[in-house]
Enzyme design. Structure first.
Site, PDB file in Angstrom:
ATOM      1  CB  SER A 189       0.379   5.818  -2.093  1.00 45.89           C
ATOM      2  OG  SER A 189      -0.023   4.640  -2.283  1.00 45.89           O
ATOM      3  CE1 TYR A 211       5.473   4.733  -1.065  1.00 42.05           C
ATOM      4  CE2 TYR A 211       3.393   3.715  -1.064  1.00 42.05           C
ATOM      5  CZ  TYR A 211       4.255   4.686  -1.828  1.00 42.05           C
ATOM      6  OH  TYR A 211       3.851   4.999  -2.925  1.00 42.05           O
TER       7      TYR A 211
END
Length: 304
Positions: free
Chosen positions: A160, A173
Site C-alpha cells: 500500500s 495498517y
C-alpha cells in the site's frame, strides 16, 4: 476451449481437450491469487485469465470465488485461510495437482483495522498483523517450496501507499504494510539464486472494497475521550470516500499482468498518481533530513 473437458500434463505443461488435440500452454503462466472472491483479487484473476494464463483463485470460501468469477477452463477456485499454514500448504498442493506448477504468486488478501493507535485494542493490532503480514508469509512459504524446485517463479505482494508513508488513523495498517515492505525487499536477495523474482506493489486509493465497513474495514474497539471527536470525523470521512477513489482496479490488474509478462519484474511498482506524488514528497523530506544532519551523522564512527 470453454466447456471442454481438459486434463493437465504436468511434464509438458499443455492441455489435452476432449477431441484429443493439444493446446500449447508453454507461453502462459499459472497464477496463484489470494483474496480473489472480491475487490482487487477479482480484477487480477480476470486480467490473468484474459491474457491466457491459468489461475488458481483463492478465498476463505471457494464458492464465493466461483460466484465472482464464474466458470472457466483455466480457472480453479480453492478455499484458503491465509492465517493457517496448513491451509496454505493444501491450497498450493491443489494448484500443483491441477496445473503442475505455480509461476506467479500474488499476495493480495488483506484487511484494514482503522483507528488511532490507543483506540486499537492489542487483540485488533495482532489480528491486523496476523492477516496482513503473517498471512502472506504463510502462503509464500508454501509457494516457494514449489518455485525453488522449478527454479523459477514470481512473488508479487500487494502492500500500500501506507507501506511507504505513515498516515493518521492507519497505525496498525501501516505497521503491517511496512513489515511486508521490509520482508519483500530482503526476500528478493534470498530467492534470486533460484530464478525467483519479487515485486512489491504499492497502490494508492483504488475503488475496491477495502473501505467497506464490516467486509474489509474494522473500526477501533476502544474509546478514549481525547480521540473521540477526531475518530468520529475520520470514520465519516472514510465512509464518504468509499466508492469515490480515483484508481481503477481493472487497470491496475492489467498493469500487473503486463509487468509479470515483461522481461523483468521491477523491485517495486508505485501504483497511482496519488501515491507517486506522496512518495516523491517523502523522498524529498528524507533527503532534506539527511542533509540537515549530515555532519552529525558522519561523526559517529570510532576514532582510530
Amino acid at each position: 476451449m470453454r466447456g471442454s473437458v481438459i486434463t493437465w500434463n504436468t511434464l509438458t505443461f499443455s492441455a489435452v481437450v476432449r477431441d484429443g488435440s493439444m493446446v500449447d500452454m508453454t507461453e502462459h503462466k499459472i497464477w496463484f491469487i489470494t483474496g480473489a472472491s472480491r475487490g482487487m483479487g477479482v480484477d487480477i484473476a480476470k486480467a490473468a485469465l484474459g491474457a491466457g494464463h491459468g489461475v488458481v483463485a483463492t478465498a476463505r470460501n471457494a464458492d464465493a470465488v466461483t460466484t465472482a468469477l464464474g466458470e472457466h477452463d483455466n480457472l480453479v477456485a480453492v478455499t484458503l485461510d491465509i492465517t493457517d499454514p496448513d491451509s496454505a500448504t493444501n491450497a498450493v498442493s491443489a494448484a500443483v495437482g491441477r496445473f503442475g506448477r505455480v509461476d506467479v504468486l500474488v499476495n493480495n488478501a488483506g484487511n484494514f483495522y482503522a483507528g488511532y493507535f490507543e483506540n486499537i485494542s492489542p487483540e485488533q493490532f495482532r489480528a491486523q498483523m496476523e492477516t496482513n503480514f503473517f498471512g502472506p508469509l504463510n502462503v509464500t512459504r508454501a509457494a516457494l517450496a514449489v518455485m525453488r524446485e522449478q527454479r523459477s517463479g514470481q512473488v508479487i505482494t500487494i502492500t500500500s501507499a501506507a507501506g511507504l508513508m505513515g498516515q493518521e488513523f492507519c497505525s496498525a495498517y501501516a505497521a503491517s504494510k511496512f513489515a511486508l515492505e521490509g520482508w519483500m525487499e530482503s526476500l528478493r536477495y534470498e530467492v534470486e539464486p533460484f530464478g525467483i523474482a519479487t515485486m512489491t506493489v504499492e497502490p494508492g486509493f483504488f475503488r475496491t472494497e477495502l473501505l467497506v465497513e464490516g467486509a474489509s474495514t474494522i473500526w477501533p474497539e476502544l474509546d478514549i475521550a481525547d480521540y473521540a471527536e477526531r475518530t468520529a470525523q475520520t470514520i465519516e470521512a472514510w465512509k464518504q470516500m468509499n466508492g469515490q477513489q480515483g484508481g481503477d482496479p481493472s487497470k491496475l490488474a492489467n498493469a500487473l499482468v503486463t509487468l509479470s509478462d515483461g522481461p523483468a519484474l521491477p523491485l517495486r511498482f508505485v501504483a497511482g498518481a496519488d501515491v507517486m506524488d506522496g512518495a516523491e514528497q517523502n523522498l524529498v523530506t528524507i533527503q532534506s533530513q539527511i542533509d540537515a544532519h549530515r555532519e552529525l551523522s558522519a561523526s559517529l564512527a570510532y576514532d582510530d
